[in-house]
Each structure stands twice: as C-alpha cells, then as structure tokens.
Design an enzyme around this catalytic site. Structure first.
Site, PDB file in Angstrom:
ATOM      1  N   LYS A  54       0.840  -1.205   0.000  1.00 16.72           N
ATOM      2  CA  LYS A  54       0.000   0.000   0.000  1.00 16.72           C
ATOM      3  C   LYS A  54       0.873   1.252   0.000  1.00 16.72           C
ATOM      4  O   LYS A  54       0.642   2.187  -0.768  1.00 16.72           O
ATOM      5  CB  LYS A  54      -0.930   0.004   1.225  1.00 16.72           C
ATOM      6  N   GLN A  98      -5.152  -1.164   9.545  1.00 15.40           N
ATOM      7  CA  GLN A  98      -5.073  -2.518   8.987  1.00 15.40           C
ATOM      8  C   GLN A  98      -5.736  -3.526   9.937  1.00 15.40           C
ATOM      9  O   GLN A  98      -5.426  -3.573  11.127  1.00 15.40           O
ATOM     10  CB  GLN A  98      -3.595  -2.881   8.753  1.00 15.40           C
ATOM     11  N   ASP A 121     -11.384   3.060   3.820  1.00 11.23           N
ATOM     12  CA  ASP A 121     -11.804   1.652   3.753  1.00 11.23           C
ATOM     13  C   ASP A 121     -13.328   1.544   3.664  1.00 11.23           C
ATOM     14  O   ASP A 121     -13.856   0.472   3.337  1.00 11.23           O
ATOM     15  CB  ASP A 121     -11.329   0.909   5.014  1.00 11.23           C
TER      16      ASP A 121
END
Ligand code: NAD
Length: 296
Positions: A54, A98, A121
């Site tokens: 990422k 995460q 997200d």
C-alpha cells in the site's frame, strides 16, 4: 465455450495510472498532495506485506504515505489517540487501520473513531449507512474494485440477476448494496443458504466471497454468466503452496462468459481502489470535483 478472462492486474494498473495523472494535475494546479496514513498494530506477516505494498503504490501514484507501525501490545487508548491525531492532520486525507487488530482492541470502536470523510476503507458506520441509503459514501475497496470490473465487462448492470456468496461487512454486504444501487436483482447467500448451486445457476453475475477453496464449481454456473472470484485461499497441491479462489477456475471457465482468475483478478483492484478513494477523499475535503470513473 471458454470464458473471457477478466484481467484485474491490467485493469488495476489503468486505475492507478488514472489516479496518478489526476494527482499530478491536482498538485501542479493547487499544490495539494493527497496523503494516506496506514496504521499497523502488531507483526501479522500478511498484514505487513499488504501495508508495504500500500505504501509503495501510494508513493508511486504521487501521494504522501504515512506509515504508523505500533507494537502488538499497544493499548486501545493509544491507538484511539493516534486516530484522533490523524483525523486532525490536514496533510492526511485517508486513514486506514489494517485489520485484523490484536484481540485486546475493539476494532469497531477504532474504525468508528476515524473521521468518516477520511475513512478510505469505507467501514465506518456512517459510510455503511450512506452506502445503504444511496448517498455519497466512501465505498469499501474490494467491492468497489469488483463493481469496476463488472461495469467494464457488462456496461449497464440494470435488471441482471446477481448472487453474492458471503455476507461479511467487508465484502459481501457492501457488494450487494453496490449491485442494488446499479439496479441488479440481488440475492445474498451465506453458510445457511439452501440449494446454493441452484441459486447460482439462475444468476447472470456470481460474486464469490466465502474463503473456501474452489467451492463454486462449473456446474453451479449459468452458461455465459460473469463470475467474480474474491476468495484468496492458500492451499497445498502436489507438494507446493498455491493460491486459489473460491471458484473452481478449471471447471467454471468452461461455462462462464467471463471470469476473474486468482491471482490476478480482484486482488490487485483492492489497492488501486484504496488509492482512488484517497484521491476522492482529498478532492471532497478541498471542495474540488471528484475524479470521474473512480467512485461508485
Ligand atoms: P468472512 O469469513 O468474513 O465471510 C465469509 C462469508 O462466507 C460469511 O458470510 C459466511 O456466511 C459465508 N460462507 C461460509 N461458508 C459458506 C458456505 N459453505 N456456503 C456459503 N457461504 C458460506 O470473509 P471475507 O472477509 O468476506 O472474505 C471472503 C474471501 O475473500 C476470503 O477468501 C478473503 O481472503 C477474500 N478477500 C479478498 C480480498 C481481495 O482483495 N481480493 C479482500 C477481502 C477478502
């Protein structure tokens, strides 16, 4: 008949190039550099790999990457304090924590502490509600990637029968909401669904997001249907480790009209859509027009 293979790797590269071009213009015109903060708690090896790629792809797209690596024993209050600092930081337009988080941390609490406008997200309860009511939301990356592949392949999705196998908050449910918003007739199937093969056989679109290696076989697929395989499963075959999806590719490819492979299908789209979401969040934060074709 042999299905067309949907090349997610190539499509993701195109999305990343589109994001990079938009970022370059944004920065040249206004000096704004979109920024993505990724927070990793603990040493989960798979998460470390994801976070590394990422960060790398964020920088390659011309954006700023802020990585925060915290030890596994970090107290929940400390993580919440970091999220609050990132919420207040004007250089940060997207925040990603995460998952999975260590067991002593309440993941829902942390996700819902993120500013919904920076929730790239799309897991914050506000974004879930906005998506469910057809309002402008941050859309979860993996389902957004699947939607882009479907629109590219099929054009308008209105009226098509879609079966989404899996009802997780990360993939299954938001995928179903996106297909519904595109006027598909959507069925969400799960571990308690009766006659799943029969249900799939009626579908024009099958999305498999289950986490069971090669569960969906060719005889479940309507001839000509589009099959999107979200599953990522590591199995051992002939003494070697292999990555397979939730769809038995060898049999499904004989029946489907189009199918995503694993690897090289949905997987690469997830990070590409994360970059797209970060750019979208940055444009919204600055009252600028959003990049076309990169949102739902
Ligand atoms: P999850 O475990 O949270 O959800 C799995 C869902 O499958 C559940 O809703 C469950 O009801 C359903 N299910 C389980 N067994 C079933 C069965 N026998 N029949 C029908 N339904 C069944 O998983 P998730 O987070 O949604 O992920 C699903 C898969 O997608 C996993 O393989 C994961 O690794 C993969 N994934 C890939 C990406 C990507 O970037 N490509 C992103 C997220 C998840």
């Amino acid at each position: 008949m042999t299905a067309a293979i949907i090349d997610g790797k190539a499509f993701a590269a195109k999305v990343r190039a589109q994001v990079a071009a938009h970022v370059a213009k944004l920065t040249a015109d206004s000096g704004i550099v979109p920024g993505l903060a990724v927070v990793l708690v603990g040493e989960d090896p798979a998460s470390q790999v994801y976070v590394r790629s990422k960060g790398k792809q964020t920088v390659e797209a011309g954006m700023a990457s802020f990585e925060h690596k915290l030890p596994a024993e970090t107290p929940e209050v400390e993580l919440l304090a970091l999220v609050r600092r990132l919420n207040a930081d004007p250089a940060v337009h997207g925040i990603l924590v995460q998952l999975p988080l260590p067991a002593h941390i309440n993941a829902d609490l942390v996700i819902n502490a993120i500013d919904p406008a920076k929730d790239v997200d799309g897991f914050h309860i506000s974004n879930v509600g906005l998506l469910g009511t057809g309002q402008k939301a941050m859309v979860p990356c993996t389902p957004l990637g699947c939607l882009m592949l479907l629109r590219d392949r099929l054009g308008k999705l209105a009226g098509l029968d879609a079966v989404v196998i899996g009802r997780s908050n990360i993939v299954g449910k938001p995928m179903a909401q996106l297909l519904l918003a595109d006027s598909c007739t959507v069925t969400i199937a799960h571990s308690r669904t009766r006659d799943l093969p029969g249900l799939c056989r009626r579908a024009d679109i099958v999305i498999a997001a289950v986490g069971r290696p090669e569960m969906v076989t060719g005889d479940w697929i309507k001839p000509g249907a589009t099959v999107i395989d979200v599953g990522i499963n590591r199995i051992e075959r002939d003494g070697k480790e292999k990555l397979v999806g939730d769809v038995d590719f060898a049999s499904a490819v004989q029946v489907a009209g189009a199918i995503t492979p694993v690897p090289g299908g949905v997987g690469p789209m997830t990070i590409a859509c994360l970059l797209a979401n970060t750019l979208t969040a940055c444009c919204r934060a600055n009252g600028l027009p959003e990049p076309a074709g990169l949102t739902a």
